[in-house]
Design a protein around this motif. Structure first.
Motif, PDB file in Angstrom:
ATOM      1  N   MET A  66       0.851  -1.161   0.000  1.00 34.02           N
ATOM      2  CA  MET A  66       0.000   0.000   0.000  1.00 34.02           C
ATOM      3  C   MET A  66       0.898   1.224   0.000  1.00 34.02           C
ATOM      4  N   ARG A  67       0.491   2.234  -0.756  1.00 28.77           N
ATOM      5  CA  ARG A  67       1.241   3.480  -0.819  1.00 28.77           C
ATOM      6  C   ARG A  67       0.308   4.629  -0.487  1.00 28.77           C
ATOM      7  N   VAL A  68       0.871   5.727  -0.052  1.00 31.09           N
ATOM      8  CA  VAL A  68       0.113   6.944   0.204  1.00 31.09           C
ATOM      9  C   VAL A  68       0.567   7.980  -0.808  1.00 31.09           C
ATOM     10  N   ALA A  69      -0.370   8.634  -1.453  1.00 27.39           N
ATOM     11  CA  ALA A  69      -0.057   9.675  -2.428  1.00 27.39           C
ATOM     12  C   ALA A  69      -0.933  10.887  -2.133  1.00 27.39           C
ATOM     13  N   SER A  70      -0.408  12.059  -2.370  1.00 29.40           N
ATOM     14  CA  SER A  70      -1.157  13.293  -2.132  1.00 29.40           C
ATOM     15  C   SER A  70      -1.443  13.972  -3.457  1.00 29.40           C
ATOM     16  N   GLY A  71      -2.468  14.787  -3.473  1.00 24.42           N
ATOM     17  CA  GLY A  71      -2.800  15.517  -4.682  1.00 24.42           C
ATOM     18  C   GLY A  71      -3.894  16.521  -4.408  1.00 24.42           C
ATOM     19  N   LEU A 127      -3.286   0.400  13.155  1.00 22.09           N
ATOM     20  CA  LEU A 127      -3.497   0.656  11.732  1.00 22.09           C
ATOM     21  C   LEU A 127      -2.295   0.212  10.904  1.00 22.09           C
ATOM     22  N   LEU A 128      -1.101   0.533  11.354  1.00 24.32           N
ATOM     23  CA  LEU A 128       0.107   0.136  10.628  1.00 24.32           C
ATOM     24  C   LEU A 128       0.255  -1.384  10.593  1.00 24.32           C
ATOM     25  N   GLU A 129      -0.082  -2.060  11.683  1.00 25.91           N
ATOM     26  CA  GLU A 129      -0.024  -3.524  11.707  1.00 25.91           C
ATOM     27  C   GLU A 129      -1.060  -4.115  10.755  1.00 25.91           C
ATOM     28  N   SER A 130      -2.238  -3.510  10.686  1.00 25.83           N
ATOM     29  CA  SER A 130      -3.269  -3.990   9.759  1.00 25.83           C
ATOM     30  C   SER A 130      -2.816  -3.852   8.314  1.00 25.83           C
ATOM     31  N   ILE A 131      -2.179  -2.737   7.984  1.00 27.78           N
ATOM     32  CA  ILE A 131      -1.646  -2.552   6.638  1.00 27.78           C
ATOM     33  C   ILE A 131      -0.586  -3.599   6.349  1.00 27.78           C
ATOM     34  N   GLY A 182      -0.510 -10.575   2.717  1.00 33.10           N
ATOM     35  CA  GLY A 182      -1.543 -11.458   2.200  1.00 33.10           C
ATOM     36  C   GLY A 182      -2.388 -12.088   3.286  1.00 33.10           C
ATOM     37  N   GLU A 183      -2.388 -11.510   4.468  1.00 32.35           N
ATOM     38  CA  GLU A 183      -3.131 -12.068   5.594  1.00 32.35           C
ATOM     39  C   GLU A 183      -4.493 -11.416   5.783  1.00 32.35           C
ATOM     40  N   GLY A 184      -4.940 -10.642   4.802  1.00 34.92           N
ATOM     41  CA  GLY A 184      -6.232  -9.980   4.911  1.00 34.92           C
ATOM     42  C   GLY A 184      -7.377 -10.957   4.698  1.00 34.92           C
ATOM     43  N   ILE A 185      -8.574 -10.508   4.992  1.00 33.40           N
ATOM     44  CA  ILE A 185      -9.784 -11.302   4.788  1.00 33.40           C
ATOM     45  C   ILE A 185     -10.507 -10.722   3.579  1.00 33.40           C
TER      46      ILE A 185
END
Length: 72
Positions: free
Chosen positions: A1-6, A46-50, A56-59
């Protein structure tokens, strides 16, 4: 996941610090009238969830939605 601003220009989001591949799926978060600050514990969660998602451990969303429907 990346964060981008605009910024939104003529109804379109224009990124200022990143390029995304054509067709990339994105989620846009924007400031509303209310803001919030995450305490250190919430930020850690939040960081651990990301990190879990990146491993690949998401549901899958279908699984989550099915579970929520069963609880109604």
């Amino acid at each position: 996941m990346r964060v981008a601003s605009g910024r939104v220009v003529d109804g379109h989001v224009e990124l200022t610090d990143a390029r995304l591949p054509e067709g990339a799926a994105v989620t846009v978060l924007f400031p509303d009238e209310e803001t919030f600050e995450a305490d250190p514990e919430t930020e850690r969660m939040l960081l651990e969830s990301i990190a879990q998602c990146e491993r690949g451990e998401g549901i899958p969303i279908e699984t989550v939605l099915a579970e929520l429907r069963r609880r109604e």
